[in-house]
Enzyme design. Structure first.
Site, PDB file in Angstrom:
ATOM      1  N   SER A   1       0.134 -10.648   7.759  1.00 46.86           N
ATOM      2  CA  SER A   1      -0.799  -9.518   7.695  1.00 46.86           C
ATOM      3  C   SER A   1      -0.433  -8.507   8.772  1.00 46.86           C
ATOM      4  CB  SER A   1      -2.235 -10.035   7.907  1.00 46.86           C
ATOM      5  OG  SER A   1      -3.048  -9.000   8.391  1.00 46.86           O
ATOM      6  N   SER A   2      -0.064  -7.299   8.334  1.00 47.56           N
ATOM      7  CA  SER A   2       0.416  -6.321   9.319  1.00 47.56           C
ATOM      8  C   SER A   2      -0.704  -5.867  10.247  1.00 47.56           C
ATOM      9  CB  SER A   2       1.065  -5.131   8.616  1.00 47.56           C
ATOM     10  OG  SER A   2       0.121  -4.471   7.833  1.00 47.56           O
TER      11      SER A   2
ATOM     12  N   GLU B   1       0.841  -1.202   0.000  1.00 48.61           N
ATOM     13  CA  GLU B   1       0.000   0.000   0.000  1.00 48.61           C
ATOM     14  C   GLU B   1       0.880   1.258   0.000  1.00 48.61           C
ATOM     15  OE1 GLU B   1      -3.058   0.379   3.121  1.00 48.61           O
ATOM     16  OE2 GLU B   1      -2.749   2.543   2.936  1.00 48.61           O
TER      17      GLU B   1
ATOM     18  N   CYS C   1      -7.594   4.324   8.126  1.00 43.92           N
ATOM     19  CA  CYS C   1      -8.942   3.868   7.790  1.00 43.92           C
ATOM     20  C   CYS C   1      -9.754   3.656   9.064  1.00 43.92           C
ATOM     21  CB  CYS C   1      -8.833   2.563   7.016  1.00 43.92           C
ATOM     22  SG  CYS C   1     -10.414   1.798   6.787  1.00 43.92           S
TER      23      CYS C   1
HETATM   24 FE1  F3S Z   1      -9.961  -0.191   2.737  1.00 42.14          FE
HETATM   25 FE2  F3S Z   1      -9.803   0.236   5.238  1.00 42.14          FE
HETATM   26 FE3  F3S Z   1     -10.003  -2.145   4.405  1.00 42.14          FE
HETATM   27  S1  F3S Z   1      -8.637   1.181   3.692  1.00 42.14           S
HETATM   28  S2  F3S Z   1      -9.070  -2.119   2.456  1.00 42.14           S
HETATM   29  S3  F3S Z   1     -11.533  -0.562   4.212  1.00 42.14           S
HETATM   30  S4  F3S Z   1      -8.826  -1.483   6.071  1.00 42.14           S
END
Ligand code: F3S
Length: 665
Positions: A221-222, A123, A193
């Site tokens: 998986s971080s 990412e 997020c």
């Molecule tokens: Fe998107 Fe948040 Fe999942 S950025 S991929 S909804 S952890």
């Protein structure tokens, strides 16, 4: 005692969306590709593969096919290449990630971008690859300070800070405050997020009430690792990737939960609901068993006294519980779950985990890292094997034994053979490949080699030599050759070199000489008229000298011996036609049949005295002659022209003439 699943555990919105898009595309096209694994969970990736959703590491691997860009997003350049090369590109990048790409792309080239996160995470790579300006990945405040102190970023630069979506939100807030205080020029975007923050918040709130937390997710998986770290701050925490891994570990930990306690379960953003459900069901079953069986519980407590305390460097016996592409999970009789990554299982870069171990195997391993905050211990099998291998190779070197292995890798300056899980370096000069030859051709080949150096220093360096093993084998073959060689022995050989006097033929351990006269029954101008280098020919041993290491060979086939034919068809007294093939001072040689020449002595040419034979005969001239003598032992034939015109004189001259040589040579 009861179980409770954290709110917001498992797939987030972005992952769910990416999987849905991929499944729809697979249904439409039958087969689709994802650039990298769609989610960080091996079991889920394997399931997707079965549905026709295959992961590739590079766009070139799926040219002309439909490609899905996963939720992490990709650098702008990668997306452009994908659109040029693939039949269709389905952008499954999470909209929250896309929002960060937009921020990055909106900055002018002169600006600076700081991304809070792991610079190797896809990412972060994607975010940095969407910025037109210089971008830096930082994991702590000190790194940001360094950027300013070193002049990479000036106070006057337009600078923006964004974060990886899964960055710990409380740490992000802490950073933001510090950055704002110190660097007023910086604009900060909160791009953590909310799904991550919510999952972390609910995991934290459950861990505060629970006595034991089970965190479920891929070890790579971080965001799952982060959850385990958070939970570990509040209660005992176990990190597992599947229900299968719970077995003994879970039973051991249950005994520490009191009767009214909570066993909490949470899971990373890439953990499928089925996996969470399986863990939940298994936990419930074990809790019932534990509650019902006091005696078992007591015996478990007793068993606990004997549980191993793990520490780095400890050698243990480990039982393999499960295997996957990336690791083997092992039980080591300790409270931690043990795991061995593929690279710690073997030194062989080509071996798969399932080729090395299978569930139920008991192996020797050494602990290389214990992480009590997440209840895991990382182990290594290859380091134990390498230590044992080093001892064995030391003994091999002492004994001078030749051993066998397969070339696993071509590296700078040589090749690597894996023997007893130990890397043996064979320098290019010891591979037997001529200077300038291609070492790549050796990869995957089984070779015999000697050990010429074992050093426990320099990380246990072992050096081997194929050349020495080859040389020793050749010497042994040569010794055997000289013990068994016989005159008349036949060989199939290969012409190695051509000289004026004959050719050298490779007959295995040595090269033998076929003299020109022994190449064929016919007359030979130069050996190169008969053979060329590389020709395969049948030869027979004429003579040999073990002292001088010389073997004389003949390529003449006894079945084609022209003298046998001559004896059958001709006899003394016959008048025949022959062709002059050479002229010497003492006479002319004339071919009777190919391979049999007769001598017309100067005295047998004419009734007149002949001073110069060339005035009477010419090479190529056909003459009528009489066979006046045949010496079968020496393969000599005497001919006469004169006997046809003056028989009596010729006979008298024949009685006086000297013996003819075998040939003019
Ligand atoms: Fe998107 Fe948040 Fe999942 S950025 S991929 S909804 S952890």
């Amino acid at each position: 005692m009861r179980t409770e699943i954290a709110e917001n555990a498992g797939f987030c919105f972005g992952v769910k969306r990416a999987i849905q898009l991929a499944e729809e595309a697979a249904e439409k096209y039958g087969e689709v590709f994802t650039l990298g694994e769609l989610i960080h969970n091996e079991a889920a990736v394997a399931e997707l593969d079965k549905k026709g959703i295959h992961a590739v590491s590079d766009v070139s691997q799926c040219r002309g096919k439909p490609l899905i860009l996963r939720s992490h997003g990709v650098p702008a350049k990668v997306e452009q290449i994908a659109r040029e090369q693939c039949s269709e590109v389905i952008d499954a990048a999470c909209p929250f990630v896309k929002k960060i790409h937009k921020i990055a792309a909106s900055l002018p080239e002169s600006a600076k971008l700081i991304v809070l996160g792991n610079k190797e995470h896809p990412e972060v790579v994607g975010i940095m690859g969407n910025a037109r300006c210089k971008a830096f990945a930082c994991r702590d405040f000190a790194e940001i300070e360094y950027l300013f102190e070193s002049g990479e970023i000036a106070e006057s630069d337009q600078t923006a800070v964004v974060s990886q979506t899964t960055f710990d939100h409380s740490r992000f807030l802490d950073f933001s405050e510090k950055v704002r205080e110190k660097y007023r020029c910086v604009k900060i975007y909160d791009t953590v997020c909310s799904a991550t923050a919510e999952r972390q918040e609910s995991a934290k709130s459950l861990a505060q009430r629970a006595e034991l937390m089970i965190v479920v997710g891929g070890r790579n998986s971080s965001n799952t690792r982060k959850l385990a770290e958070i939970c570990g701050e509040y209660c005992k925490t176990v990190f597992v990737s599947s229900a299968e891994e719970l077995s003994l570990q879970m039973i051991k930990d249950l005994r520490s939960v009191n009767a009214a306690g909570i066993v909490g379960i949470t899971a990373g953003a890439s953990t499928p609901a089925d996996t969470i459900k399986e863990v939940h069901e298994k936990m419930n079953k074990e809790i019932i068993t534990t509650n019902e069986n006091e005696e078992d519980f007591a015996s478990l407590l007793e068993q606990d006294q004997s549980f191993n305390r793990l520490y780095t460097g400890k050698r243990v016996k480990a039982t393999v519980v499960s295997v996957s592409k990336k690791e083997a999970v092992v039980e080591v009789g300790a409270k931690q779950t043990g795991y061995i990554l593929r690279d710690e299982l073997t030194n062989d870069p080509n071996a798969e985990v399932e080729d090395i171990v299978k569930p139920g195997d008991v192996i020797d391993a050494v602990v290389i890292k214990v992480d009590d905050s997440v209840g895991t211990a990382q182990l290594s099998k290859k380091r134990v094997d390498a230590a044992l291998g080093l001892e064995k190779l030391e003994a091999v070197k002492e004994s001078g034994e030749t051993i066998e292995g397969t070339i696993a890798q071509v590296v700078k300056g040589g090749v690597i053979v894996i023997y007893e899980n130990t890397r043996v370096f064979i320098p290019a000069s010891h591979t037997g490949v001529p200077r300038g030859g291609k070492l790549d051709d050796l990869k995957g080949k089984a070779v015999k080699f000697k050990i010429i150096e074992v050093s426990s220093e320099r990380g246990g360096r072992v050096v081997g030599s194929i050349r020495q093993a080859n040389r020793e084998q050749r010497d042994a073959e040569r010794a055997k050759f000289w013990e068994t060689i016989e005159v008349g022995q036949k060989f199939e050989g290969e012409v190695r070199s051509i000289e004026n006097y004959g050719v050298f033929v490779d007959i295995g351990p040595i090269d033998g000489l076929v003299h020109t006269a022994d190449l064929t029954w016919n007359r030979v101008g130069h050996p190169k008229d008969i053979v060329k280098i590389g020709d395969k020919i049948s030869v027979v041993v004429k003579s040999f000298d073990p002292e001088k290491k010389r073997v004389s060979l003949s390529a003449k086939d006894p079945g084609d011996n022209p003298w046998t034919k001559f004896s059958a068809d001709y006899q003394k007294g016959d008048v025949i036609k022959a062709t002059v093939v050479s002229i010497t001072e003492f006479g002319a040689f004339a071919q009777i049949i190919p391979g049999v020449d007769g001598l017309i002595h100067i005295s047998q040419i004419s009734t007149e005295r002949v001073a110069d034979i060339n005035t009477v005969l010419k090479v190529g001239q056909e003459v009528d002659v009489k066979i006046i003598d045949v010496d079968e032992e020496k393969n000599r034939v005497s001919l006469s022209i004169r006997a046809l015109t003056a028989p009596a004189e010729a006979e008298a001259a024949e009685a006086e003439e000297p013996a003819a040589p075998d040939s003019e040579e």
